[in-house]
Design a protein around this motif. Structure first.
Motif, mmCIF file in Angstrom:
data_model
loop_
_atom_site.group_PDB
_atom_site.id
_atom_site.type_symbol
_atom_site.label_atom_id
_atom_site.label_comp_id
_atom_site.label_asym_id
_atom_site.label_seq_id
_atom_site.Cartn_x
_atom_site.Cartn_y
_atom_site.Cartn_z
ATOM 1 N N SER A 148 6.313 49.121 12.826
ATOM 2 C CA SER A 148 6.597 50.342 12.081
ATOM 3 C C SER A 148 6.121 50.162 10.642
ATOM 4 C CB SER A 148 8.094 50.612 12.101
ATOM 5 O OG SER A 148 8.389 51.708 11.283
ATOM 6 N N VAL A 149 5.491 51.178 10.125
ATOM 7 C CA VAL A 149 5.045 51.111 8.737
ATOM 8 C C VAL A 149 5.759 52.133 7.865
ATOM 9 C CG1 VAL A 149 2.794 50.130 9.240
ATOM 10 C CG2 VAL A 149 3.057 52.601 9.205
ATOM 11 N N GLU A 150 6.850 52.664 8.369
ATOM 12 C CA GLU A 150 7.613 53.580 7.535
ATOM 13 C C GLU A 150 8.187 52.786 6.373
ATOM 14 O OE1 GLU A 150 10.490 55.786 9.760
ATOM 15 O OE2 GLU A 150 9.065 56.101 11.390
ATOM 16 N N VAL A 151 8.118 53.364 5.204
ATOM 17 C CA VAL A 151 8.569 52.633 4.024
ATOM 18 C C VAL A 151 9.987 53.035 3.654
ATOM 19 C CG1 VAL A 151 6.286 52.195 3.101
ATOM 20 C CG2 VAL A 151 7.440 54.311 2.526
ATOM 21 N N VAL A 152 10.525 52.302 2.737
ATOM 22 C CA VAL A 152 11.901 52.501 2.318
ATOM 23 C C VAL A 152 12.099 53.816 1.598
ATOM 24 C CG1 VAL A 152 12.431 50.055 2.202
ATOM 25 C CG2 VAL A 152 11.521 51.186 0.209
ATOM 26 N N GLU A 153 13.308 54.039 1.229
ATOM 27 C CA GLU A 153 13.756 55.242 0.565
ATOM 28 C C GLU A 153 12.699 55.906 -0.316
ATOM 29 O OE1 GLU A 153 17.476 55.811 -2.207
ATOM 30 O OE2 GLU A 153 17.874 54.388 -0.573
ATOM 31 N N GLU A 154 12.552 57.194 -0.179
ATOM 32 C CA GLU A 154 11.671 58.026 -0.998
ATOM 33 C C GLU A 154 10.215 57.598 -0.964
ATOM 34 O OE1 GLU A 154 13.190 58.785 -4.929
ATOM 35 O OE2 GLU A 154 15.246 58.685 -4.215
ATOM 36 N N GLY A 155 9.800 56.931 0.098
ATOM 37 C CA GLY A 155 8.402 56.587 0.254
ATOM 38 C C GLY A 155 7.879 55.516 -0.674
ATOM 39 N N ALA A 160 -2.247 49.216 0.521
ATOM 40 C CA ALA A 160 -2.968 48.121 1.192
ATOM 41 C C ALA A 160 -2.095 47.493 2.277
ATOM 42 C CB ALA A 160 -3.394 47.064 0.176
ATOM 43 N N MET A 161 -0.832 47.257 1.965
ATOM 44 C CA MET A 161 0.058 46.655 2.947
ATOM 45 C C MET A 161 0.267 47.583 4.139
ATOM 46 S SD MET A 161 3.850 45.035 2.540
ATOM 47 C CE MET A 161 4.758 46.547 2.662
ATOM 48 N N GLU A 162 0.446 48.872 3.891
ATOM 49 C CA GLU A 162 0.611 49.835 4.985
ATOM 50 C C GLU A 162 -0.631 49.873 5.867
ATOM 51 O OE1 GLU A 162 1.631 53.524 3.127
ATOM 52 O OE2 GLU A 162 3.659 52.854 2.636
ATOM 53 N N ASN A 163 -1.805 49.804 5.263
ATOM 54 C CA ASN A 163 -3.046 49.814 6.042
ATOM 55 C C ASN A 163 -3.153 48.582 6.936
ATOM 56 O OD1 ASN A 163 -3.843 52.277 4.993
ATOM 57 N ND2 ASN A 163 -5.051 51.358 3.365
ATOM 58 N N VAL A 164 -2.779 47.424 6.413
ATOM 59 C CA VAL A 164 -2.812 46.198 7.210
ATOM 60 C C VAL A 164 -1.814 46.307 8.360
ATOM 61 C CG1 VAL A 164 -2.242 43.736 7.198
ATOM 62 C CG2 VAL A 164 -3.661 44.697 5.384
ATOM 63 N N LEU A 165 -0.605 46.747 8.068
ATOM 64 C CA LEU A 165 0.429 46.832 9.097
ATOM 65 C C LEU A 165 0.102 47.859 10.178
ATOM 66 C CD1 LEU A 165 3.668 46.469 6.954
ATOM 67 C CD2 LEU A 165 2.589 44.766 8.427
ATOM 68 N N GLN A 166 -0.651 48.887 9.835
ATOM 69 C CA GLN A 166 -1.036 49.886 10.837
ATOM 70 C C GLN A 166 -1.928 49.288 11.914
ATOM 71 O OE1 GLN A 166 -2.779 53.072 8.556
ATOM 72 N NE2 GLN A 166 -0.842 54.166 8.437
ATOM 73 N N GLU A 167 -2.619 48.217 11.587
ATOM 74 C CA GLU A 167 -3.530 47.583 12.541
ATOM 75 C C GLU A 167 -2.824 46.603 13.467
ATOM 76 O OE1 GLU A 167 -6.587 45.778 10.218
ATOM 77 O OE2 GLU A 167 -7.172 47.672 9.285
ATOM 78 N N ILE A 168 -1.585 46.260 13.158
ATOM 79 C CA ILE A 168 -0.857 45.263 13.943
ATOM 80 C C ILE A 168 -0.026 45.967 15.008
ATOM 81 C CG2 ILE A 168 0.897 43.452 13.844
ATOM 82 C CD1 ILE A 168 -0.066 42.967 10.936
ATOM 83 N N ARG A 169 -0.132 45.457 16.231
ATOM 84 C CA ARG A 169 0.606 46.023 17.362
ATOM 85 C C ARG A 169 1.694 45.047 17.782
ATOM 86 N NH1 ARG A 169 -1.333 49.878 15.551
ATOM 87 N NH2 ARG A 169 -3.248 50.863 16.212
#
Length: 67
Positions: free
Chosen positions: A1-8, A41-50
């Motif tokens: 999951s790449v949802e981020v913490v409170e308020e994005g 950048a971190m969200e982009n990396v995490l989106q590639e991980i399954r």
């Protein structure tokens, strides 16, 4: 999951810096762009991980440690 913490926002900056302090009065503006880039950048990396990849790698490590 790449949802981020409170308020994005993953990173939080002190909400009430001292406006009389040269650093406190300006640090948020300086760090805001940097932290936004880091989060993107971190969200982009995490989106590639399954999850499958994590489970597979973990199983391989466990198996390797058994021998």
């Amino acid at each position: 999951s790449v949802e981020v913490v409170e308020e994005g926002e993953l990173f939080q900056i002190h909400e009430h810096p001292n406006p009389q302090c040269p650093v406190g009065a300006n640090i948020q503006a300086v760090l805001e762009v940097i932290l936004h880039r880091a989060q993107t950048a971190m969200e982009n990396v995490l989106q590639e991980i399954r999850l499958h990849d994590i489970v597979t790698t973990l199983a391989q490590k466990i198996e390797a440690n058994r021998t």
